[in-house]
Design a protein around this motif. Structure first.
Motif, short mmCIF file in Angstrom:
data_model
loop_
_atom_site.label_atom_id
_atom_site.label_comp_id
_atom_site.label_asym_id
_atom_site.label_seq_id
_atom_site.Cartn_x
_atom_site.Cartn_y
_atom_site.Cartn_z
N LYS A 1 43.55 33.64 31.81
CA LYS A 1 42.83 34.60 32.66
C LYS A 1 43.48 35.98 32.65
O LYS A 1 42.81 36.99 32.84
N PHE A 2 44.81 36.00 32.47
CA PHE A 2 45.53 37.27 32.48
C PHE A 2 46.44 37.33 31.26
O PHE A 2 47.66 37.13 31.37
N PRO A 3 45.85 37.59 30.07
CA PRO A 3 46.65 37.53 28.86
C PRO A 3 47.74 38.60 28.82
O PRO A 3 48.82 38.36 28.28
N GLN A 4 47.48 39.75 29.43
CA GLN A 4 48.48 40.83 29.34
C GLN A 4 48.67 41.49 30.70
O GLN A 4 48.16 42.60 30.94
N PRO A 5 49.40 40.82 31.58
CA PRO A 5 49.53 41.36 32.94
C PRO A 5 50.03 42.80 32.94
O PRO A 5 49.54 43.64 33.71
N LYS A 6 50.99 43.09 32.08
CA LYS A 6 51.59 44.42 32.12
C LYS A 6 50.55 45.49 31.76
O LYS A 6 50.44 46.52 32.44
N ALA A 7 49.80 45.22 30.71
CA ALA A 7 48.79 46.20 30.28
C ALA A 7 47.72 46.35 31.37
O ALA A 7 47.27 47.46 31.67
N GLU B 1 58.55 43.16 36.44
CA GLU B 1 58.57 43.69 35.07
C GLU B 1 57.15 44.11 34.64
O GLU B 1 56.94 45.24 34.19
N PRO B 2 56.14 43.29 34.86
CA PRO B 2 54.79 43.77 34.54
C PRO B 2 54.21 44.77 35.55
O PRO B 2 53.12 45.28 35.32
N GLY B 3 54.90 45.04 36.67
CA GLY B 3 54.44 46.15 37.52
C GLY B 3 53.90 45.78 38.89
O GLY B 3 53.34 46.63 39.58
N VAL B 4 54.11 44.53 39.33
CA VAL B 4 53.64 44.15 40.67
C VAL B 4 54.51 44.86 41.72
O VAL B 4 55.74 44.86 41.61
N GLU B 5 53.87 45.42 42.74
CA GLU B 5 54.61 46.18 43.75
C GLU B 5 54.54 45.61 45.16
O GLU B 5 55.21 46.08 46.08
N GLY B 6 53.69 44.58 45.34
CA GLY B 6 53.56 43.97 46.66
C GLY B 6 53.68 42.46 46.54
O GLY B 6 53.19 41.86 45.58
N TYR B 7 54.33 41.81 47.52
CA TYR B 7 54.70 40.39 47.42
C TYR B 7 54.24 39.69 48.68
O TYR B 7 54.75 39.93 49.78
N CYS C 1 41.16 42.57 48.89
CA CYS C 1 41.69 41.27 48.53
C CYS C 1 40.56 40.26 48.49
O CYS C 1 39.49 40.49 49.04
N ARG C 2 40.78 39.18 47.79
CA ARG C 2 39.87 38.04 47.83
C ARG C 2 40.59 36.86 47.21
O ARG C 2 41.45 37.03 46.34
N TRP C 3 40.27 35.69 47.65
CA TRP C 3 40.75 34.46 47.02
C TRP C 3 39.69 34.03 46.04
O TRP C 3 38.72 33.44 46.46
N SER C 4 39.77 34.26 44.80
CA SER C 4 40.68 35.15 44.09
C SER C 4 39.88 36.03 43.15
O SER C 4 38.85 35.60 42.66
N TYR C 5 40.38 37.20 42.90
CA TYR C 5 39.81 38.01 41.83
C TYR C 5 40.43 37.54 40.51
O TYR C 5 41.64 37.63 40.32
N PHE C 6 39.65 37.00 39.63
CA PHE C 6 40.09 36.64 38.29
C PHE C 6 38.86 36.42 37.44
O PHE C 6 37.78 36.17 38.00
N PRO C 7 38.92 36.46 36.14
CA PRO C 7 40.07 36.90 35.35
C PRO C 7 40.23 38.43 35.37
O PRO C 7 39.60 39.09 36.19
N GLU C 8 41.05 38.86 34.46
CA GLU C 8 41.42 40.27 34.39
C GLU C 8 40.23 41.22 34.51
O GLU C 8 40.27 42.20 35.24
N PHE C 9 39.14 40.92 33.76
CA PHE C 9 38.04 41.90 33.75
C PHE C 9 37.42 42.06 35.14
O PHE C 9 36.91 43.11 35.48
N GLN C 10 37.49 40.99 35.95
CA GLN C 10 36.94 41.13 37.30
C GLN C 10 37.83 42.04 38.15
O GLN C 10 37.34 42.87 38.91
#
Ligand code: MIG
Length: 799
Positions: free
Chosen positions: A317-323, A402-408, A271-280
């Motif tokens: 930063k996250f154009p396609q969360p599901k992908a 829906e895009p696949g997140v499993e932890g909240y 974890c980290r505050w925060s990993y972004f964007p997607e490529f990171q």
């Protein structure tokens, strides 16, 4: 002592008069006027109060005292009902007594005073003789006699020593970034403690969500302990089971136990505050795989959202969360996203619009929605004390699921607002009862976790959700695991985290852990390495750090540290069959995964000593001795029995203080003599199949040991309908046998072969397994191994 005894009776007589004079003087419950027994309770009227006493079970007594006759009975923490009335209600002169099979309650009449005894007649807990329950304004206090040798344990997520005697604590969930190592209060309120005196153990749970205080003999001239609540009833439970394990079992029966978490959540989390964007995010995940460092979870902190609006995605930063998540899943990663309760005040934002339209937010008394500022700016706060709000909140997770997140990851739910001073007049629904934030504050995180857990569980259609929360109240374990908030990168915090984790464990919360490496500040190489090794033996193993800190991934400190830390994480994964079984045990009994030595060695004074109080058992068979990072050697206390160093197999006689090497790559961890540890081959993530051979380590000893191995699909609830694999391993050194019972359940184990690894069975070279002889291979001076089929029936091994 004398002074107190003389003064209070006089003051009690004066108290109603002084009340009329509007002086802040205590009103005491006073003399008993009547006692009557009803179907489920004993009802008592006193001069100034109403009391009701219930037996929830033979070992769980509830006492409820209020100034006015109680109309309703309500709790967010308790999930049980009173069982039956007491038997043998006997009134005799100045006292009345009633019994369960295990306990006796004596009620003295003048003034009303309650004494709870074991059925053998030992006093477990008694009201302080001259200080009955009293009120000052709305605050209600109960004073208990302090025993000369009494110790106080638990109280959830608290700083301080294992034995909390001589200190006082408050429960008021607080957002305390970079808290200091004696900070109080922190994020959680668990008004439950365990007392130990003489040969007696007991528990007390004050079920009151207003601000509560516990005084364990601080500034009272060692005469009494007390607990109090700013408002509401004096509503508490006394647990009288003999032994701490029994008390924890009863407490978690009353307030619920942890549900089985998904198997992947026992792996390593980055974890980290925060990993972004997607490529990171993808890049970090890829580095784990490239470097072959095991990892199961990667986190998205607040920057994944659009302007910090909950249930939205920042599409730049996250154009396609599901992908993206599909890609991460393909690499064996699970994604956890943060959710904060504050809903941005912004027309057109669905959560704002729906919340306003349906009256879902906490309000001022005139009905306008309360506004406080948090990350998104001006926010409304969902009123989680209202069923439709919890449903709505839960259903909104479809935007993450829906895009696949499993932890909240439930953050900021103390609830926190900048300034941290939400006005007392803010109103909550309380399922129609109505109440203000003074009552709702401490249960806000609990009910938010509940809404998250119930909502995601429904949406995941049979898959287990992973819920993490910062704030909570008694019972939070039913919905969520708890992490210990914004700690610092210091040795003191690392050592404190061991006490906080075991303190939570003593208080019903098994799945816990700190930010490994420290959230604030930059750990040294040494501290990082040491903390990563302690994380292996912590229920929750997550590396997390604040936005303004240096990178803290396992490779961030150079190749030397990376090599050591990689081996540590790999060890965590090899140990997963053992850890998973410990989690399963906890779901059944409440027994924590990380167990203060006070649980098994309650009457051994040394486990409370300052220098040994951080030690704990991890599962039933491992003892962990946390060590600060620059110490090359450690003084460790090994309780009764015998112990083997996990890394070397070296034997130590128990009931002894020993000095052991503690290099950075070898935390002092010991296996109990007669201990049994199942381990698997190296894997990179939990969904990867280990080799079909399970290593079953058996350490020689003189005492019999019974170990329960548990496995299931790690993902669903099908174990509830029998799809699990469970087997007892009974080691009986007395008659030189090891019996593996017939596996129970319909789930086929991942393992078809067992490699038995005998430790320190010195001259033994053959075993008989179901009558057939097997010869052992010498693996090292102390280890002999042999492979046998796991089998589908019972297996009897003799040596
Ligand atoms: O105001 O989401 O404890 O783990 O990284 C700080 C940012 C908000 C506090 C959490 C921490 C998290 C951080 N959050």
């Amino acid at each position: 002592m004398k002074k107190v005894k003389l003064v209070f009776p006089i003051l009690m007589i004066l108290s109603p008069i002084l009340m009329l004079a509007q002086v802040d003087f205590p009103v005491f419950a006073g003399k008993v006027k009547s006692i009557k027994s009803t179907e489920h309770s004993i009802v008592v009227k006193t001069e100034n109060a109403f009391a009701e006493i219930y037996a929830y079970s033979p070992t769980v007594i509830r006492i409820r005292i209020s100034r006015t006759e109680p109309k309703s009975d309500f709790s967010y923490a308790v999930i049980q009902q009173p069982a039956s009335s007491f038997r043998d209600l006997k009134e005799q002169g100045d006292a009345a007594g009633f019994k369960t099979d295990s306990l006796e309650v004596v009620l003295f009449k003048d003034p009303m005073r309650i004494v709870v005894k074991s059925i053998k007649g030992e006093v477990i807990s008694e009201d302080y003789p001259s200080l009955p329950v009293s009120w000052q304004g709305t605050e209600v206090v109960c004073y208990k006699k302090l025993f000369a040798d009494e110790k106080f344990l638990g109280l959830g997520e608290k700083t301080g020593n294992l034995d909390k005697r001589g200190n006082s604590f408050e429960n008021w969930n607080s957002d305390v970034p970079a808290y200091v190592t004696n900070e109080d209060p922190l994020y959680q309120s668990i008004p439950f403690f365990i007392g130990v005196h003489g040969k007696v153990t007991y528990g007390i749970f004050l079920d009151n969500s207003f601000r509560t205080k516990f005084n364990f003999g601080a500034s009272t001239d060692e005469q009494f302990s007390s607990f109090s609540a700013a408002n509401g009833e004096m509503n508490y439970y006394i647990f009288g089971a003999s032994g701490i394990a029994g008390i924890i079992s009863d407490y978690t029966w009353l307030t619920g136990r942890m549900p089985m978490p998904p198997y992947w959540s026992l792996g390593y989390h980055q974890c980290r505050w925060s990993y972004f964007p997607e490529f990171q995010v993808i890049g970090i995940a890829q580095q784990f795989r490239d470097k072959q460092i095991p990892c199961d979870a990667i986190y998205l902190d607040i920057d994944y959202m659009d302007s910090y609006k909950i249930f939205t995605w920042n599409r730049d930063k996250f154009p396609q969360p599901k992908a993206m998540i599909e890609k991460l899943n393909g690499m064996g990663f699970h994604v956890v996203t943060i959710v904060d309760p504050g809903i941005k005040v912004e027309k057109g934002y669905f959560a704002y619009d729906e919340g306003v339209a349906n009256n879902y937010f906490a309000k001022y008394p005139d009905g306008t929605n309360y506004i406080g500022s948090v990350w998104p700016g001006r926010c409304h706060f969902p009123d989680f004390t209202k069923e439709p709000v919890r449903k709505w909140w839960g259903a909104a997770f479809s935007r993450l699921i829906e895009p696949g997140v499993e932890g909240y990851w439930n953050d900021m739910n103390e609830p926190s607002a900048w300034g941290q001073s939400i006005p007392n007049i803010i109103q909550f629904d309380f399922e129609g009862r109505k109440g203000s934030i003074t009552e709702a504050h401490n249960i806000y995180g609990l009910e938010m976790s509940r809404a998250t857990f119930e909502g995601t569980k429904a949406l995941l259609k049979g898959k287990r959700p992973f819920v993490i929360t910062r704030a909570g109240f008694a019972g939070v374990q039913r919905y969520s695991m708890v992490w210990t908030g914004d700690n610092d990168a210091t040795d003191d915090h690392m050592l404190l985290s061991a006490r906080m984790v075991t303190g939570l464990g003593l208080s019903g919360v098994s799945f816990t852990g700190p930010d490994v490496g420290g959230f604030m500040g930059n750990p040294t190489e040494q501290l990082f390495t040491r903390w990563m090794s302690l994380g292996v033996f912590t229920p929750f193993y997550r590396n997390h750090s604040a936005w303004d800190t240096k990178s803290k991934e396992p490779w961030a400190f150079g190749p030397n540290v990376e090599k050591m830390v990689k081996e540590m994480i790999m060890q965590r994964y090899r140990l997963l069959p053992y850890i998973y079984s410990a989690f399963h045990e906890s779901t059944l009994s409440g027994m924590p995964v990380a167990r203060s030595l006070a649980i098994n060695y309650t009457f051994d004074e040394k486990v409370y000593w300052w220098k040994y109080q951080n030690e704990y058992l991890f599962g039933d068979n491992l003892l962990v001795a946390p060590v600060s990072c620059n110490q090359a050697a450690a003084r460790v206390y090994l309780p009764e029995g015998g112990w083997y160093r996990l890394s070397s197999g070296e034997f130590y006689q128990g009931s002894s203080e020993v000095t052991v090497d503690a290099p950075l790559n070898d935390l002092p961890v010991f296996v109990k003599a007669s201990g049994i540890i199942p381990m698997q081959s190296d894997i990179q993530y939990t969904a990867q199949k280990p080799s079909p051979t399970l290593d079953l380590h058996i350490y020689n000893g003189v005492k019999p040991n019974s170990y329960t191995y548990y496995e299931d699909d790690g993902m669903t609830y099908q174990f509830e309908s029998g799809q699990y694999y469970q087997r007892n391993i009974n080691f009986e050194p007395g008659n030189k046998t090891i019996i593996l019972t017939k596996p129970e359940g319909t789930y086929p184990s991942k393992f078809t072969t067992l490699r038995l690894i005998f430790h320190s069975f010195d001259d033994m070279m053959t075993i008989r397994c179901d009558g057939k002889e097997y010869s052992l291979k010498l693996r090292s001076a102390r280890e002999r191994t042999v492979e046998i089929p796991a089998g589908s029936g019972p297996v009897k091994i003799t040596y």
